[in-house]
Design a protein around this motif. Structure first.
Motif, PDB file in Angstrom:
ATOM      1  N   HIS A  32       0.816  -1.221   0.000  1.00 22.11           N
ATOM      2  CA  HIS A  32       0.000   0.000   0.000  1.00 22.11           C
ATOM      3  C   HIS A  32       0.845   1.264   0.000  1.00 22.11           C
ATOM      4  O   HIS A  32       0.301   2.362   0.010  1.00 22.11           O
ATOM      5  CB  HIS A  32      -0.928  -0.017   1.213  1.00 22.11           C
ATOM      6  CG  HIS A  32      -1.770  -1.257   1.282  1.00 22.11           C
ATOM      7  ND1 HIS A  32      -2.826  -1.494   0.418  1.00 22.11           N
ATOM      8  CD2 HIS A  32      -1.685  -2.344   2.084  1.00 22.11           C
ATOM      9  CE1 HIS A  32      -3.370  -2.662   0.703  1.00 22.11           C
ATOM     10  NE2 HIS A  32      -2.692  -3.199   1.702  1.00 22.11           N
ATOM     11  N   GLY A  33       2.171   1.115  -0.013  1.00 25.65           N
ATOM     12  CA  GLY A  33       3.042   2.276  -0.097  1.00 25.65           C
ATOM     13  C   GLY A  33       4.090   2.304   0.997  1.00 25.65           C
ATOM     14  O   GLY A  33       4.315   1.324   1.703  1.00 25.65           O
ATOM     15  N   PHE A  93       5.573   4.209   4.419  1.00 29.96           N
ATOM     16  CA  PHE A  93       5.077   4.972   5.561  1.00 29.96           C
ATOM     17  C   PHE A  93       6.196   5.147   6.585  1.00 29.96           C
ATOM     18  O   PHE A  93       6.834   4.168   6.973  1.00 29.96           O
ATOM     19  CB  PHE A  93       3.908   4.254   6.246  1.00 29.96           C
ATOM     20  CG  PHE A  93       2.739   3.959   5.352  1.00 29.96           C
ATOM     21  CD1 PHE A  93       1.662   4.826   5.291  1.00 29.96           C
ATOM     22  CD2 PHE A  93       2.714   2.809   4.569  1.00 29.96           C
ATOM     23  CE1 PHE A  93       0.570   4.554   4.478  1.00 29.96           C
ATOM     24  CE2 PHE A  93       1.628   2.523   3.749  1.00 29.96           C
ATOM     25  CZ  PHE A  93       0.559   3.406   3.702  1.00 29.96           C
ATOM     26  N   TRP A 122      -0.797   3.784  10.402  1.00 28.60           N
ATOM     27  CA  TRP A 122      -0.725   4.201   9.002  1.00 28.60           C
ATOM     28  C   TRP A 122      -2.039   3.866   8.290  1.00 28.60           C
ATOM     29  O   TRP A 122      -2.700   2.882   8.614  1.00 28.60           O
ATOM     30  CB  TRP A 122       0.457   3.544   8.280  1.00 28.60           C
ATOM     31  CG  TRP A 122       0.432   2.033   8.232  1.00 28.60           C
ATOM     32  CD1 TRP A 122       1.018   1.169   9.099  1.00 28.60           C
ATOM     33  CD2 TRP A 122      -0.212   1.223   7.234  1.00 28.60           C
ATOM     34  NE1 TRP A 122       0.784  -0.135   8.730  1.00 28.60           N
ATOM     35  CE2 TRP A 122       0.031  -0.135   7.584  1.00 28.60           C
ATOM     36  CE3 TRP A 122      -0.960   1.506   6.089  1.00 28.60           C
ATOM     37  CZ2 TRP A 122      -0.457  -1.199   6.821  1.00 28.60           C
ATOM     38  CZ3 TRP A 122      -1.452   0.442   5.329  1.00 28.60           C
ATOM     39  CH2 TRP A 122      -1.193  -0.890   5.696  1.00 28.60           C
ATOM     40  N   ARG A 176      -3.973   3.972   4.304  1.00 30.77           N
ATOM     41  CA  ARG A 176      -3.994   4.202   2.861  1.00 30.77           C
ATOM     42  C   ARG A 176      -5.451   4.448   2.457  1.00 30.77           C
ATOM     43  O   ARG A 176      -6.314   3.590   2.655  1.00 30.77           O
ATOM     44  CB  ARG A 176      -3.440   3.002   2.087  1.00 30.77           C
ATOM     45  CG  ARG A 176      -3.593   3.103   0.557  1.00 30.77           C
ATOM     46  CD  ARG A 176      -2.816   4.279  -0.021  1.00 30.77           C
ATOM     47  NE  ARG A 176      -3.105   4.475  -1.429  1.00 30.77           N
ATOM     48  CZ  ARG A 176      -2.363   4.001  -2.434  1.00 30.77           C
ATOM     49  NH1 ARG A 176      -1.295   3.263  -2.160  1.00 30.77           N
ATOM     50  NH2 ARG A 176      -2.697   4.237  -3.677  1.00 30.77           N
ATOM     51  N   ASN A 196       2.181  11.090   3.798  1.00 35.95           N
ATOM     52  CA  ASN A 196       3.456  10.522   3.372  1.00 35.95           C
ATOM     53  C   ASN A 196       3.768  10.790   1.910  1.00 35.95           C
ATOM     54  O   ASN A 196       4.937  10.930   1.535  1.00 35.95           O
ATOM     55  CB  ASN A 196       3.455   9.010   3.637  1.00 35.95           C
ATOM     56  CG  ASN A 196       3.612   8.682   5.101  1.00 35.95           C
ATOM     57  OD1 ASN A 196       4.721   8.626   5.619  1.00 35.95           O
ATOM     58  ND2 ASN A 196       2.487   8.484   5.793  1.00 35.95           N
ATOM     59  N   GLN A 197       2.755  10.877   1.065  1.00 37.79           N
ATOM     60  CA  GLN A 197       3.013  11.076  -0.362  1.00 37.79           C
ATOM     61  C   GLN A 197       3.537  12.477  -0.678  1.00 37.79           C
ATOM     62  O   GLN A 197       3.989  12.727  -1.797  1.00 37.79           O
ATOM     63  CB  GLN A 197       1.761  10.785  -1.198  1.00 37.79           C
ATOM     64  CG  GLN A 197       0.701  11.873  -1.210  1.00 37.79           C
ATOM     65  CD  GLN A 197      -0.189  11.819   0.019  1.00 37.79           C
ATOM     66  OE1 GLN A 197       0.053  11.048   0.949  1.00 37.79           O
ATOM     67  NE2 GLN A 197      -1.221  12.632   0.019  1.00 37.79           N
ATOM     68  N   ARG A 235      -1.647   8.655   1.649  1.00 35.05           N
ATOM     69  CA  ARG A 235      -1.135   7.801   2.718  1.00 35.05           C
ATOM     70  C   ARG A 235      -0.780   8.666   3.914  1.00 35.05           C
ATOM     71  O   ARG A 235       0.053   9.553   3.803  1.00 35.05           O
ATOM     72  CB  ARG A 235       0.116   7.046   2.249  1.00 35.05           C
ATOM     73  CG  ARG A 235      -0.148   5.993   1.188  1.00 35.05           C
ATOM     74  CD  ARG A 235       1.132   5.442   0.575  1.00 35.05           C
ATOM     75  NE  ARG A 235       1.694   6.384  -0.399  1.00 35.05           N
ATOM     76  CZ  ARG A 235       2.901   6.936  -0.291  1.00 35.05           C
ATOM     77  NH1 ARG A 235       3.661   6.663   0.754  1.00 35.05           N
ATOM     78  NH2 ARG A 235       3.335   7.768  -1.209  1.00 35.05           N
ATOM     79  N   THR A 240       0.212   9.038   8.185  1.00 33.65           N
ATOM     80  CA  THR A 240       0.692   8.460   9.445  1.00 33.65           C
ATOM     81  C   THR A 240       0.110   9.276  10.587  1.00 33.65           C
ATOM     82  O   THR A 240       0.164  10.511  10.558  1.00 33.65           O
ATOM     83  CB  THR A 240       2.222   8.479   9.527  1.00 33.65           C
ATOM     84  OG1 THR A 240       2.775   7.627   8.518  1.00 33.65           O
ATOM     85  CG2 THR A 240       2.701   7.991  10.896  1.00 33.65           C
ATOM     86  N   ARG A 254      -5.016  -0.285   6.504  1.00 36.03           N
ATOM     87  CA  ARG A 254      -4.435   0.410   7.644  1.00 36.03           C
ATOM     88  C   ARG A 254      -3.696  -0.583   8.519  1.00 36.03           C
ATOM     89  O   ARG A 254      -3.915  -1.785   8.491  1.00 36.03           O
ATOM     90  CB  ARG A 254      -5.510   1.155   8.439  1.00 36.03           C
ATOM     91  CG  ARG A 254      -6.622   0.255   8.997  1.00 36.03           C
ATOM     92  CD  ARG A 254      -6.399   0.119  10.491  1.00 36.03           C
ATOM     93  NE  ARG A 254      -7.540  -0.438  11.182  1.00 36.03           N
ATOM     94  CZ  ARG A 254      -7.605  -1.705  11.572  1.00 36.03           C
ATOM     95  NH1 ARG A 254      -6.640  -2.539  11.283  1.00 36.03           N
ATOM     96  NH2 ARG A 254      -8.653  -2.156  12.260  1.00 36.03           N
TER      97      ARG A 254
END
Length: 346
Positions: A63-64, A66, A202, A204, A235-236, A246, A248, A289
């Motif tokens: 999902h990316g 973080f 976290w 997404r 985060n992005q 995304r 946190t 998440r």
């Protein structure tokens, strides 16, 4: 003895300190080890994690990417500035966040930070990865006990393996963990300060967040009046990251301490609901998440009467960490770097 050992007293010891063990590969341990290795010492680092970084670690999944612990860092120390300027030139770090946002009295307020903030590229772990280059690190090795025999130390790990022949040991882990490790070691460095915990969640999202009224964009926000949360970051928006919404979420210390042993899924749900309560627009659907618990995150108060580290030269033992100064990334680096300078008059 705590604090800086007078140079005139330990100059006689310096020539005998060649083999150094560092327990912990977080920011403080890496800073100390890097300086000592550059001074020609033989340094071995022992760390229980899969990679260096400690509380500057990140999570990369389907999902990316973080950042789960430290979100950014400031630079005020001249020596730290030299290091970070060099890393910025190399693309290891970049300035972020450029706009600091606060939620105060029901209003979102944006302001430029008084001091530049930096993040690793593409995550905070990039900085500790760069510091760890060329260092001898034993990962997934948890030191469980230490024994001083004659003039050297022997360390034992979780598998019963012995690591011996160290003239000096630097313990660079959170203070409560250091207290446990030093149980049975006769030293004047104890007791050590306590530390608070922190839950990190976290998320997404399936779509982009709607911006609060009067805010063109936000990268990170301090939630100063939330009983649950203290920080949220997108985060992005970090340098080197672009795709997908995304965030946190970091919980308050007090809330984290009260829910230290709570069910992680419930913790994540409560933190997301707290963010929903404070966000001025409906949240997009959640795609995924997760949650991470930092049992030892922030010093409740720094160690007293120190120069940012603790030294028992008679025992060949030192301690360093952000808890010796405060909870900042820069403080962790200062603690380790200053300790190395004091030990060997670098």
């Amino acid at each position: 003895m705590s604090g800086p050992f007078p140079f005139r007293q330990f100059e006689a010891f310096v020539d005998f300190l060649h083999n150094i063990a560092v327990v912990g590969a977080g920011m403080a341990g890496l800073a100390a080890a890097r300086a000592l290795q550059q001074a020609g010492r033989n340094v071995q680092i022992f760390d229980k994690g899969r990679r260096p970084g400690g509380r500057m670690s990140s999570r990369h999944n389907a999902h990316g990417l973080f950042d789960l612990g430290a979100q950014y860092f400031t630079v005020r120390d001249p020596d730290f500035l030299k290091l970070i300027t060099n890393f910025e030139t190399q693309g290891v770090v970049a300035r972020w966040p450029g706009i600091m946002t606060r939620h105060v009295g029901g209003q979102w307020q944006s302001q430029r930070p008084e001091h530049p903030r930096y993040s690793g590229v593409p995550s905070m772990a990039a900085l500790t990865d760069a510091l760890a280059e060329s260092l001898n690190i034993h990962q997934q090795v948890r030191i469980t006990s230490m024994t001083r025999t004659d003039s050297s130390w022997t360390l034992e790990d979780q598998n019963g393996r012995l690591w011996s022949g160290f003239d000096h040991v630097i313990v660079a882990i959170p203070a409560p963990q250091a207290t446990l490790l030093l149980d049975g070691v006769a030293t004047s460095l104890l007791p050590l300060p306590d530390m608070s915990s922190c839950w990190s969640t976290w998320v997404r999202f399936g779509d982009t967040l709607t911006m609060p009224e009067g805010i063109d964009a936000w990268q990170g926000v301090f939630l100063e009046t939330s009983p649950v949360l203290r920080w949220a970051a997108r985060n992005q928006t970090r340098p080197g990251q672009h795709e997908g919404e995304r965030i946190t979420l970091l919980a308050n210390d007090d809330w984290s301490d009260r829910h230290l042993e709570a069910d992680p899924d419930r913790v994540a749900d409560d933190m997301i609901e707290a963010f929903r309560d404070f966000y001025p627009a409906p949240l997009p659907a959640i795609r995924a998440r997760g949650v991470h618990r930092w049992r030892y995150a922030q010093p409740r108060q720094p160690a007293q009467d120190t120069a940012g580290y603790l030294v028992d030269m008679a025992k060949g033992l030192s301690l360093c960490g952000d808890w010796c100064i405060d909870g900042r990334v820069e403080a962790a680096w200062q603690s380790g770097h200053r300790l190395a300078q004091a030990l060997f008059h670098l």
